[in-house]
Design a protein around this motif. Structure first.
Motif, PDB file in Angstrom:
ATOM      1  N   GLY A   6       0.821  -1.211   0.000  1.00  7.54           N
ATOM      2  CA  GLY A   6       0.000   0.000   0.000  1.00  7.54           C
ATOM      3  C   GLY A   6       0.849   1.253   0.000  1.00  7.54           C
ATOM      4  O   GLY A   6       0.545   2.231  -0.688  1.00  7.54           O
ATOM      5  N   VAL A   7       1.935   1.213   0.772  1.00  2.62           N
ATOM      6  CA  VAL A   7       2.849   2.356   0.817  1.00  2.62           C
ATOM      7  C   VAL A   7       3.471   2.592  -0.551  1.00  2.62           C
ATOM      8  O   VAL A   7       3.562   3.725  -1.028  1.00  2.62           O
ATOM      9  N   LYS A   8       3.893   1.503  -1.194  1.00  2.36           N
ATOM     10  CA  LYS A   8       4.498   1.627  -2.520  1.00  2.36           C
ATOM     11  C   LYS A   8       3.493   2.170  -3.532  1.00  2.36           C
ATOM     12  O   LYS A   8       3.835   2.995  -4.385  1.00  2.36           O
ATOM     13  N   LYS A   9       2.251   1.717  -3.419  1.00  4.96           N
ATOM     14  CA  LYS A   9       1.225   2.138  -4.369  1.00  4.96           C
ATOM     15  C   LYS A   9       0.939   3.631  -4.261  1.00  4.96           C
ATOM     16  O   LYS A   9       0.747   4.321  -5.268  1.00  4.96           O
ATOM     17  N   TYR A  10       0.906   4.119  -3.023  1.00  8.66           N
ATOM     18  CA  TYR A  10       0.565   5.532  -2.802  1.00  8.66           C
ATOM     19  C   TYR A  10       1.780   6.352  -2.369  1.00  8.66           C
ATOM     20  O   TYR A  10       1.648   7.398  -1.744  1.00  8.66           O
ATOM     21  N   ARG A  11       2.960   5.860  -2.723  1.00 10.57           N
ATOM     22  CA  ARG A  11       4.210   6.499  -2.307  1.00 10.57           C
ATOM     23  C   ARG A  11       4.272   7.966  -2.726  1.00 10.57           C
ATOM     24  O   ARG A  11       4.614   8.843  -1.926  1.00 10.57           O
ATOM     25  N   SER A  12       3.927   8.241  -3.951  1.00 12.77           N
ATOM     26  CA  SER A  12       4.019   9.619  -4.455  1.00 12.77           C
ATOM     27  C   SER A  12       3.053  10.543  -3.721  1.00 12.77           C
ATOM     28  O   SER A  12       3.404  11.674  -3.353  1.00 12.77           O
ATOM     29  N   ILE A  13       1.836  10.051  -3.484  1.00 12.78           N
ATOM     30  CA  ILE A  13       0.831  10.869  -2.790  1.00 12.78           C
ATOM     31  C   ILE A  13       1.276  11.164  -1.358  1.00 12.78           C
ATOM     32  O   ILE A  13       1.175  12.304  -0.880  1.00 12.78           O
ATOM     33  N   ILE A  14       1.772  10.129  -0.673  1.00 12.59           N
ATOM     34  CA  ILE A  14       2.232  10.317   0.707  1.00 12.59           C
ATOM     35  C   ILE A  14       3.395  11.304   0.751  1.00 12.59           C
ATOM     36  O   ILE A  14       3.466  12.173   1.631  1.00 12.59           O
ATOM     37  N   THR A  15       4.295  11.185  -0.214  1.00  8.42           N
ATOM     38  CA  THR A  15       5.440  12.100  -0.278  1.00  8.42           C
ATOM     39  C   THR A  15       4.977  13.539  -0.464  1.00  8.42           C
ATOM     40  O   THR A  15       5.492  14.464   0.177  1.00  8.42           O
ATOM     41  N   ILE A  16       3.994  13.730  -1.328  1.00  8.32           N
ATOM     42  CA  ILE A  16       3.463  15.077  -1.576  1.00  8.32           C
ATOM     43  C   ILE A  16       2.832  15.642  -0.309  1.00  8.32           C
ATOM     44  O   ILE A  16       3.043  16.812   0.042  1.00  8.32           O
ATOM     45  N   VAL A  17       2.063  14.808   0.397  1.00  7.73           N
ATOM     46  CA  VAL A  17       1.404  15.260   1.629  1.00  7.73           C
ATOM     47  C   VAL A  17       2.442  15.658   2.679  1.00  7.73           C
ATOM     48  O   VAL A  17       2.333  16.710   3.324  1.00  7.73           O
ATOM     49  N   LEU A  18       3.467  14.827   2.853  1.00  2.39           N
ATOM     50  CA  LEU A  18       4.515  15.130   3.835  1.00  2.39           C
ATOM     51  C   LEU A  18       5.264  16.412   3.463  1.00  2.39           C
ATOM     52  O   LEU A  18       5.607  17.219   4.336  1.00  2.39           O
ATOM     53  N   ALA A  19       5.504  16.593   2.166  1.00  9.89           N
ATOM     54  CA  ALA A  19       6.190  17.813   1.717  1.00  9.89           C
ATOM     55  C   ALA A  19       5.331  19.045   1.977  1.00  9.89           C
ATOM     56  O   ALA A  19       5.838  20.099   2.387  1.00  9.89           O
ATOM     57  N   LEU A  20       4.033  18.922   1.761  1.00  8.77           N
ATOM     58  CA  LEU A  20       3.122  20.041   2.029  1.00  8.77           C
ATOM     59  C   LEU A  20       3.111  20.387   3.516  1.00  8.77           C
ATOM     60  O   LEU A  20       3.088  21.565   3.892  1.00  8.77           O
ATOM     61  N   VAL A  64       4.839  14.519  -8.228  1.00 10.69           N
ATOM     62  CA  VAL A  64       3.624  14.600  -9.044  1.00 10.69           C
ATOM     63  C   VAL A  64       3.802  13.826 -10.350  1.00 10.69           C
ATOM     64  O   VAL A  64       2.888  13.132 -10.813  1.00 10.69           O
ATOM     65  N   PHE A  65       4.990  13.938 -10.933  1.00 10.65           N
ATOM     66  CA  PHE A  65       5.268  13.244 -12.196  1.00 10.65           C
ATOM     67  C   PHE A  65       5.903  11.869 -11.967  1.00 10.65           C
ATOM     68  O   PHE A  65       6.434  11.266 -12.897  1.00 10.65           O
ATOM     69  N   ARG A  66       5.837  11.410 -10.701  1.00 14.29           N
ATOM     70  CA  ARG A  66       6.299  10.069 -10.327  1.00 14.29           C
ATOM     71  C   ARG A  66       7.753   9.811 -10.742  1.00 14.29           C
ATOM     72  O   ARG A  66       8.101   8.724 -11.209  1.00 14.29           O
ATOM     73  N   GLN A  67       8.577  10.816 -10.564  1.00 21.78           N
ATOM     74  CA  GLN A  67      10.009  10.667 -10.837  1.00 21.78           C
ATOM     75  C   GLN A  67      10.702  10.213  -9.549  1.00 21.78           C
ATOM     76  O   GLN A  67      11.475  10.945  -8.929  1.00 21.78           O
ATOM     77  N   VAL A  70      14.573  10.622  -8.864  1.00 21.85           N
ATOM     78  CA  VAL A  70      14.993  11.995  -8.548  1.00 21.85           C
ATOM     79  C   VAL A  70      14.564  12.361  -7.129  1.00 21.85           C
ATOM     80  O   VAL A  70      15.308  13.010  -6.387  1.00 21.85           O
ATOM     81  N   VAL A  71      13.358  11.934  -6.751  1.00 24.19           N
ATOM     82  CA  VAL A  71      12.868  12.202  -5.397  1.00 24.19           C
ATOM     83  C   VAL A  71      13.799  11.571  -4.370  1.00 24.19           C
ATOM     84  O   VAL A  71      14.141  12.187  -3.351  1.00 24.19           O
ATOM     85  N   ARG A  72      14.234  10.346  -4.628  1.00 26.45           N
ATOM     86  CA  ARG A  72      15.141   9.666  -3.698  1.00 26.45           C
ATOM     87  C   ARG A  72      16.467  10.417  -3.574  1.00 26.45           C
ATOM     88  O   ARG A  72      17.028  10.538  -2.485  1.00 26.45           O
ATOM     89  N   VAL A  73      16.964  10.891  -4.697  1.00 29.08           N
ATOM     90  CA  VAL A  73      18.221  11.647  -4.679  1.00 29.08           C
ATOM     91  C   VAL A  73      18.064  12.913  -3.836  1.00 29.08           C
ATOM     92  O   VAL A  73      18.917  13.237  -2.995  1.00 29.08           O
TER      93      VAL A  73
END
Length: 346
Positions: A6-20, A64-67, A70-73
């Motif tokens: 589930g975390v992997k599936k929504y990884r990008s969304i969770i990352t965006i929320v945490l960044a916000l 947002v663009f599921r990169q 780059v996000v990991r870097v």
């Protein structure tokens, strides 16, 4: 297993929320709603709060663009930066709750995007090199690149570009007398920054109480302007000029109210504009050698380890000194002093 998937599936969304959330934390810190903590830093002259906000915006854009690579870097580099900032706070014994909360968002984002490196399966002897993970850039024909490299780059970048301080100081010189009100046995020292919202709140709320304490004839009050904001030294200078023209209690309190309004209502940061505003408000001032007093203000700030505003020091005696931080504590502390005086205690 389902949680991991589930975390992997929504990884990008969770990352965006945490960044916000990280952006909100930094914005709230910039507003300084409760106390204004003095943990100041910049990178190439840019306030680190704004650097942090820009950093999270970039992460959001790539998420947002599921990169993910780059996000990991970016997150790995951020971890390196946070290591230095943690060390800076420990070394200076000054901790910024907003900065720590921001770093938690960053670390959570890193964990969310973490994957066990495939390099571990091939060579266990290199586990230390890949403990932060790895990243692939197929377009550049780069595979299994250790994220530790980017963490080290982040650490070295902040090490050589970050300029920070914990205890604010003015320019140094000698001499001068700090303006004060009253001559009583009890001493109140109010530490404030004109650009700090809770400082303005307690200044307005406590004014009648301070006058009452002064009228008791048993209290001496000093106001120490703490230069958190870059324009505060200008304001502190004209406070001293105004006190030099008229050191009466009514004038001092009126001047401080006017300066708070100039900073937080009119948002004045330039000296010329401040002079015009003071003249419009009919504030009299007489120039003097303010630098001689700035030295003593710096010493008081440093000696009392003032790292946030508003802070109030109340000296009952040489052996009994109480310090209150934030407007609520200060209000309670001043009322406790009033009750102490009214009870005739010594």
């Amino acid at each position: 297993m389902k949680i991991t998937e589930g975390v992997k599936k929504y990884r990008s969304i969770i990352t965006i929320v945490l960044a916000l959330i990280g952006i909100v934390i930094m914005a709230y810190y910039d507003y300084c709603d409760t106390t204004c903590s003095y943990l100041k830093g910049d990178i190439f002259g840019i306030d680190i709060k704004f650097v942090g906000i820009a950093y999270m915006v970039v992460i959001i854009a790539f998420a947002v663009f599921r990169q993910t690579p780059v996000v990991r870097v970016l997150l790995a580099a951020g971890v390196g930066v946070e290591v230095h900032l943690y060390a800076f706070q420990v070394q200076n014994n000054g901790y910024c709750p907003f900065c720590l909360a921001f770093s938690v968002m960053l670390l959570l984002s890193f964990i969310i995007n973490y994957e066990v490196p495939s390099a571990w399966r091939g060579n266990r002897s290199r586990m230390w090199l890949y403990f932060l993970g790895e990243v692939d850039f197929p377009m550049f024909k780069i595979n299994k690149l250790p994220l530790l490299i980017f963490s080290l780059l982040g650490y070295l970048t902040i090490l050589f570009t970050f300029s920070g301080s914990v205890t604010p100081v003015y320019g140094q010189t000698t001499g001068g007398v700090i303006p004060s009100l009253g001559t009583g046995q009890y001493k109140i020292v109010m530490f404030a920054d004109y650009f700090c919202p809770p400082c303005r709140r307690i200044d307005t709320k406590a004014e009648p109480l301070l006058k009452e304490l002064l009228n008791s004839g048993k209290v001496k009050i000093e106001f120490v302007d703490v230069p958190f904001h870059r324009a505060t030294p200008i304001y502190a200078k004209y406070y001293l000029y105004a006190a030099n023209a008229d050191s009466g209690a009514d004038n001092i309190l009126r001047v401080r109210k006017t300066l708070f309004d100039a900073a937080q209502v009119k948002h004045i940061q330039k000296e010329d504009a401040l002079i015009i505003y003071l003249n419009e408000q009919k504030i009299l001032w007489k120039a003097m050698d303010e630098k001689s007093i700035f030295t003593k203000l710096s010493a008081i700030i440093k000696d009392n380890n003032i790292k946030s505003t508003p802070t109030c020091l109340i000296r009952y005696s040489a052996k009994e000194v109480k310090i209150f931080v934030d407007d609520i504590e200060i209000w309670n502390g001043l009322n406790a002093l009033k009750a102490h005086i009214s009870a005739g205690k010594r």
